[in-house]
Scaffold this active site. Structure first.
Site, PDB file in Angstrom:
ATOM      1  N   LEU A 173       1.134  -1.017  -0.532  1.00  0.00           N
ATOM      2  CA  LEU A 173      -0.401  -0.158   0.680  1.00  0.00           C
ATOM      3  C   LEU A 173       0.829   1.023   0.241  1.00  0.00           C
ATOM      4  O   LEU A 173       1.886   1.495   0.846  1.00  0.00           O
ATOM      5  CB  LEU A 173      -1.219  -0.236   0.647  1.00  0.00           C
ATOM      6  CG  LEU A 173      -1.318   1.607   1.484  1.00  0.00           C
ATOM      7  CD1 LEU A 173      -2.642   1.779   0.373  1.00  0.00           C
ATOM      8  CD2 LEU A 173      -2.109   1.312   2.968  1.00  0.00           C
ATOM      9  N   SER A 174       0.288   1.741  -1.116  1.00  0.00           N
ATOM     10  CA  SER A 174       0.986   3.853  -0.601  1.00  0.00           C
ATOM     11  C   SER A 174       2.347   3.691  -0.772  1.00  0.00           C
ATOM     12  O   SER A 174       3.246   3.027  -1.500  1.00  0.00           O
ATOM     13  CB  SER A 174       0.728   4.431   0.076  1.00  0.00           C
ATOM     14  OG  SER A 174       1.348   5.511   0.223  1.00  0.00           O
ATOM     15  N   ALA A 175       3.289   4.039   0.307  1.00  0.00           N
ATOM     16  CA  ALA A 175       4.706   3.655   0.152  1.00  0.00           C
ATOM     17  C   ALA A 175       5.073   2.965  -0.416  1.00  0.00           C
ATOM     18  O   ALA A 175       6.323   1.833  -0.353  1.00  0.00           O
ATOM     19  CB  ALA A 175       5.352   4.366   1.024  1.00  0.00           C
TER      20      ALA A 175
END
Length: 504
Positions: A173-175
């Protein structure tokens, strides 16, 4: 403004890294503060509450030289077969391995299908907001920093649990999604497939400054340029390249949806494909739009799943249904669709892959009838088959005794791809039939011809960075003004595509 949303300080003008001792390291404080503000506040995450439940994780203390100073955690299902598959799962900023295990729903499918989960974890010593450093050159190259540590975890899982090296997958997720892109490029021979959730393309940024523009408004490059960055990272590698699923919320203002398009451009070009989907459909309870790009053998090489009306986070759907999972008790786990269910299927870990010795593929599959909400299928019986598995848009939806079968609960005017496989008395499943495409009945698509300003004002498009993007498909329509005119087609409701000269 709250401290977590304070503007970042400039990166440290001193050395990028301090000395490392015994696998541990410390980042320059100026750069760490910048990363913290960038990823935790202004760009990716605000602090999240504690998870409501605790999944039992085992910490592995010795998995290699660990140049990235990460922690390794493992979730081993109670019933794990010999030579299990491995899924590496990367948390987002301010999160931890435990938080991602508790809320993403991945452990539910590890229990169901018997695969091993590896949860890498970064710490405040690496980044004050516990973000993977997806934009730091010292962490994103083959054999370097955090990327090398994650690779060592995969090796350790193979040695300790007898994991199958041909079935290693990664998601985040995300980073963690951005670091998923890094790992697919740095170690393409290790990962059979990956799923990037709310992430960015590989080589989109190499500093805090470029990370800002990468996440919003996004970096627009030609598919060939994006693919060149991938190939340049491994000039001696000839393939095969990992399959890639891309998940993104339509309402994400932190890592804007344009990044899903750029990721698609990057990986379709790497696979030698164009950027027009071979098939589209809707999946899940929220009508997530799925676009699939097929390899020459008919397999899905790249997939884009656009989740409507959600912001930045992992899509989950709490509940006990077969397609439900996860928890919304922690920030950035958003009630919509169980992405882990569909990602597990994309990886081929849901039991849908044909087993040796199974019955032959059915023939004669056809859509024999359709209504606004149903599609009826028929096929030729297979000798010795005890039941059949019906697949809609790549996911198994039912196991009827035979033909015909009616798929219910569909949306009006929606298209779906179907395949059928035969199962013997022991439940061993053979190969799938050729696919057929069927569309439910309903109103014809609606079309509008207007200038870009009018499309935005009517809600059919959005604007970012001076450009206009079609709502739902995110196609770049050009400059935000009254001079550029396009025809938009709405199908399904709320999803618009540019249809200049082709809309009925």
């Amino acid at each position: 403004m709250p401290p977590s949303e304070a503007p970042p300080r400039p990166p440290s003008t001193g050395p990028a890294r301090s000395a490392r001792t015994g696998g541990s390291r410390r980042r320059a404080l100026g750069r760490t503060a910048a990363v913290a503000a960038l990823l935790a506040g202004a760009a990716l995450f605000s602090p999240a509450p504690a998870a409501r439940a605790a999944v039992p994780l085992q910490k592995i203390g010795d998995f290699g030289t660990n140049p990235g100073a990460l922690n390794m955690y493992v979730y081993r299902p109670a019933a794990m077969p010999a030579a299990p598959a491995v899924v590496v799962a990367l948390h987002g900023c301010t999160q931890s391995a435990q938080v991602y295990a508790d809320n993403s729903g991945l452990t539910e499918f590890a229990d169901r299908y018997g695969f091993l989960l590896v949860f890498p974890e970064t710490t405040a010593a690496n980044n004050s907001s516990q973000c993977f450093n997806w934009f730091e050159p010292g962490d994103t190259g083959r054999g370097r920093g955090e990327a090398a540590s994650i690779r060592q975890m995969v090796t350790r899982a193979g040695a300790a649990y007898g994991a199958d090296p041909a079935r290693v997958y990664i998601t985040g997720l995300s980073a963690g999604g951005a670091m998923t892109s890094v790992m697919l490029v740095a170690y393409p021979e290790v990962f059979a497939a990956g799923a990037v959730i709310a992430g960015v393309p590989y080589a989109c940024a190499d500093s805090v400054v470029t990370a800002y523009s990468c996440m919003s408004p996004g970096t627009d490059r030609a598919p060939s340029a994006w693919a060149g960055s991938v190939r340049d990272a491994n000039p001696g590698y000839g393939g095969p390249w990992p399959r890639v699923a891309i998940w993104h919320g339509d309402g994400d203002t932190k890592v804007v949806p344009r990044n899903a398009d750029e990721l698609r451009d990057q990986w379709t070009a790497v696979h030698g494909l164009d950027q027009s989907p071979d098939r589209t459909s809707t999946i899940g309870p929220d009508s997530t739009r799925r676009e699939q790009y097929l390899a020459a053998d008919g397999s899905v090489a790249v997939e884009v799943d656009r989740v409507p009306s959600i912001a930045h986070g992992t899509p989950v759907d709490p509940g006990t249904g077969p397609q439900q999972c996860g928890s919304t008790g922690t920030a950035h786990f958003i009630r919509s669709i169980c992405s882990s269910y569909w990602i597990t299927g994309f990886f081929g870990l849901d039991g849908s892959a044909p087993a040796p010795g199974g019955p032959p593929a059915p023939t004669g599959l056809a859509a024999t009838a359709a209504t606004d909400t149903t599609v009826t299928l028929g096929w030729n019986a297979v000798g010795g088959a005890a039941s059949y598995a019906v697949y809609r848009d790549g996911a198994r939806i039912a196991t009827p005794d035979g033909s015909p079968f009616t798929d219910t609960g569909l949306g009006p005017g929606t298209g779906h791809s179907y395949a059928v496989a035969a199962r013997d008395g022991a439940g061993v499943e053979g190969p799938r039939s050729s696919e057929v495409h069927a569309t439910t009945t309903g109103a014809a698509p609606k079309c509008w011809t207007a200038n870009n300003y009018q499309h935005v004002q009517a809600g059919r498009a959005t604007t970012s960075g001076g450009h206009v993007y079609a709502q739902g498909s995110h196609q770049d329509m050009g400059l935000y003004n009254t001079f550029v005119v396009h025809t938009l087609k709405e199908s399904p409701a709320g999803h618009y595509v540019v249809a200049d000269g082709t809309c009925p």
